[in-house]
Motif scaffolding. Structure first.
Motif, mmCIF file in Angstrom:
data_model
loop_
_atom_site.group_PDB
_atom_site.id
_atom_site.type_symbol
_atom_site.label_atom_id
_atom_site.label_comp_id
_atom_site.label_asym_id
_atom_site.label_seq_id
_atom_site.Cartn_x
_atom_site.Cartn_y
_atom_site.Cartn_z
ATOM 1 N N ILE A 123 0.842 -1.205 0.000
ATOM 2 C CA ILE A 123 0.000 0.000 0.000
ATOM 3 C C ILE A 123 0.873 1.249 0.000
ATOM 4 O O ILE A 123 0.654 2.181 -0.777
ATOM 5 N N GLU B 254 1.298 3.974 -3.014
ATOM 6 C CA GLU B 254 1.038 5.386 -2.717
ATOM 7 C C GLU B 254 2.243 6.243 -3.099
ATOM 8 O O GLU B 254 2.088 7.307 -3.707
ATOM 9 N N TRP C 148 -5.554 10.577 -7.245
ATOM 10 C CA TRP C 148 -6.189 9.674 -6.286
ATOM 11 C C TRP C 148 -5.245 9.334 -5.135
ATOM 12 O O TRP C 148 -5.688 9.128 -4.010
ATOM 13 N N THR C 149 -3.927 9.293 -5.410
ATOM 14 C CA THR C 149 -2.997 8.993 -4.322
ATOM 15 C C THR C 149 -2.832 10.195 -3.392
ATOM 16 O O THR C 149 -2.528 10.015 -2.217
ATOM 17 N N TRP D 67 -5.374 12.112 -2.533
ATOM 18 C CA TRP D 67 -6.530 11.935 -1.646
ATOM 19 C C TRP D 67 -6.271 10.801 -0.654
ATOM 20 O O TRP D 67 -6.604 10.912 0.525
ATOM 21 N N PHE D 68 -5.680 9.725 -1.129
ATOM 22 C CA PHE D 68 -5.375 8.602 -0.250
ATOM 23 C C PHE D 68 -4.395 9.025 0.840
ATOM 24 O O PHE D 68 -4.561 8.661 2.013
ATOM 25 N N SER E 59 -5.419 8.758 4.647
ATOM 26 C CA SER E 59 -4.684 7.792 5.463
ATOM 27 C C SER E 59 -3.878 8.491 6.558
ATOM 28 O O SER E 59 -3.697 7.943 7.640
#
Length: 155
Positions: free
Chosen positions: A85, A89, A99-100, A102-103, A107
């Motif tokens: 993960i 990322e 999108w990463t 936002w991740f 996270s």
């Protein structure tokens, strides 16, 4: 794909480091599976010249002796998944995949309540340092994402 700035690259490097460390921990757990963990823990305590009857060393030895091969295997698999993960990322942040970003924001934000609790009830320099780094990353990711959205909406 957008132009990637140095801040995103710095966060990507940090995430990659976390991924590599987790991968090493997973491999270490895999290698240690099948060994006498109590003896291993006692050797560590002895090499560090700690009193095995002391509070923290005895907790460490007791915890290590309760690790079964099945638990070690599950921990190694968990470390591998976490590593994958973090490395995905890092790749996405390095290449500017939104999108990463936002991740990374989500996270990092998930850990904040736990870090605040830890600082309130078990203050340590390591805990405060982790909190400060995490709050900077969450703040940076939020700024990066929301300033990008306002720029996109003005166009």
């Amino acid at each position: 794909m957008k132009v990637v700035n140095k801040g995103l690259r710095a966060v990507a490097v940090l995430e990659a480091c976390k991924g590599v460390v987790s991968l090493l921990v997973g491999f270490g757990l895999h290698v240690l599976a099948g060994h006498n963990m109590r003896q291993f823990a006692e050797n560590i305590v002895s090499r560090l010249h700690l009193n095995p009857a002391g509070h923290l060393p005895s907790i460490f030895i007791h915890s290590a002796s309760s690790l079964t091969d099945a638990r070690m295997g599950l921990l190694a698999i968990g470390a591998l998944v976490y590593s994958l993960i973090r490395l995905v990322e890092a790749y996405g942040l390095w290449n500017g995949l939104v999108w990463t970003e936002w991740f990374a924001l989500l996270s990092g934000a998930i850990y904040l309540p736990f870090e605040i609790y830890e600082m309130i009830f078990h203050t340590s320099l390591l805990g405060v340092g982790a909190f400060l780094i995490n709050i900077m990353i969450v703040g940076y990711m939020a700024h990066s994402l929301f300033s990008q959205e306002t720029t996109d909406n003005q166009i």
